[in-house]
Motif scaffolding. Structure first.
Motif, PDB file in Angstrom:
ATOM      1  N   VAL A  15      13.562  29.963 -87.460  1.00  0.00           N
ATOM      2  CA  VAL A  15      13.200  28.634 -86.971  1.00  0.00           C
ATOM      3  C   VAL A  15      14.358  27.691 -87.247  1.00  0.00           C
ATOM      4  O   VAL A  15      14.748  27.503 -88.395  1.00  0.00           O
ATOM      5  N   ILE A  17      15.634  23.936 -87.172  1.00  0.00           N
ATOM      6  CA  ILE A  17      15.053  22.593 -87.132  1.00  0.00           C
ATOM      7  C   ILE A  17      16.104  21.506 -86.910  1.00  0.00           C
ATOM      8  O   ILE A  17      15.802  20.320 -87.054  1.00  0.00           O
ATOM      9  N   GLU A  20      18.109  18.951 -81.057  1.00  0.00           N
ATOM     10  CA  GLU A  20      18.198  19.770 -79.851  1.00  0.00           C
ATOM     11  C   GLU A  20      19.651  19.969 -79.428  1.00  0.00           C
ATOM     12  O   GLU A  20      20.042  21.053 -79.002  1.00  0.00           O
ATOM     13  N   ARG A  32      14.321  30.129 -82.796  1.00  0.00           N
ATOM     14  CA  ARG A  32      13.415  29.257 -82.052  1.00  0.00           C
ATOM     15  C   ARG A  32      13.628  27.830 -82.535  1.00  0.00           C
ATOM     16  O   ARG A  32      13.654  27.579 -83.738  1.00  0.00           O
ATOM     17  N   HIS A  33      13.775  26.888 -81.611  1.00  0.00           N
ATOM     18  CA  HIS A  33      13.984  25.489 -81.980  1.00  0.00           C
ATOM     19  C   HIS A  33      12.638  24.787 -82.147  1.00  0.00           C
ATOM     20  O   HIS A  33      11.799  24.811 -81.254  1.00  0.00           O
ATOM     21  N   LEU A  34      12.437  24.194 -83.310  1.00  0.00           N
ATOM     22  CA  LEU A  34      11.236  23.404 -83.574  1.00  0.00           C
ATOM     23  C   LEU A  34      11.641  22.143 -84.310  1.00  0.00           C
ATOM     24  O   LEU A  34      12.439  22.193 -85.244  1.00  0.00           O
ATOM     25  N   TRP A  58       2.929  22.040 -92.679  1.00  0.00           N
ATOM     26  CA  TRP A  58       3.479  22.096 -91.327  1.00  0.00           C
ATOM     27  C   TRP A  58       3.309  23.504 -90.815  1.00  0.00           C
ATOM     28  O   TRP A  58       3.863  24.438 -91.379  1.00  0.00           O
ATOM     29  N   PRO A  60       3.603  25.053 -87.172  1.00  0.00           N
ATOM     30  CA  PRO A  60       3.819  24.981 -85.729  1.00  0.00           C
ATOM     31  C   PRO A  60       3.114  26.111 -84.984  1.00  0.00           C
ATOM     32  O   PRO A  60       3.053  27.245 -85.462  1.00  0.00           O
ATOM     33  N   LEU A  63       4.021  30.338 -84.496  1.00  0.00           N
ATOM     34  CA  LEU A  63       4.641  31.035 -85.627  1.00  0.00           C
ATOM     35  C   LEU A  63       3.586  31.891 -86.316  1.00  0.00           C
ATOM     36  O   LEU A  63       2.453  31.455 -86.510  1.00  0.00           O
ATOM     37  N   THR A  69       9.761  34.570 -92.354  1.00  0.00           N
ATOM     38  CA  THR A  69      10.262  33.419 -91.610  1.00  0.00           C
ATOM     39  C   THR A  69      11.453  32.832 -92.344  1.00  0.00           C
ATOM     40  O   THR A  69      11.395  32.620 -93.554  1.00  0.00           O
TER      41      THR A  69
END
Length: 118
Positions: A15, A17, A20, A32-34, A58, A60, A63, A69
């Motif tokens: 992940v 963070i 963008e 994965r962008h979160l 948190w 999301p 996931l 992770t």
């Protein structure tokens, strides 16, 4: 390097963070962008939890809390906070990438980029 070695096995979710824009410029392959929420919505109790010193949970969507992770940011500070928030939400096998993308780049490990990301 351990993250890179485990990526090929498919048992690791990464992940990212960072912003963008940072994500588009270069990321760990398959990451994965979160967005990490800056604050809990009013009335959710999150502000109180933060004031009491505990991380705001948190979790999301999408996931899997049962999978290993790894959370990554640029230097490792935001990802440490995000990992704590995931743990507070019930993720048990969550880690942050010490040194973040800066360390990844210093090890000259592969990057995945958007075509217009630079």
């Amino acid at each position: 390097r351990q993250v890179w070695e485990r990526l090929g096995h498919g048992d690791l979710q990464v992940v990212d963070i960072r912003s963008e824009e940072e994500f588009r410029r270069g990321r760990i392959p398959g990451a994965r962008h979160l967005a990490l929420p800056g604050a809990a919505p009013p009335g959710s109790g999150g502000a109180r939890a933060a004031e009491e010193g505990g991380p705001v949970p948190w979790a999301p969507a999408g996931l899997d809390p049962a999978r290993d992770t790894v959370v990554v940011c640029q230097i490792g500070l935001r990802s440490l906070r995000a990992a704590e928030a995931l743990r507070a939400a019930g993720f048990r096998r969550v880690h942050h990438l010490r040194g973040g993308m800066t360390a990844w780049l210093n090890l000259d490990l592969p990057l995945e980029r958007d075509p217009d990301g630079g």
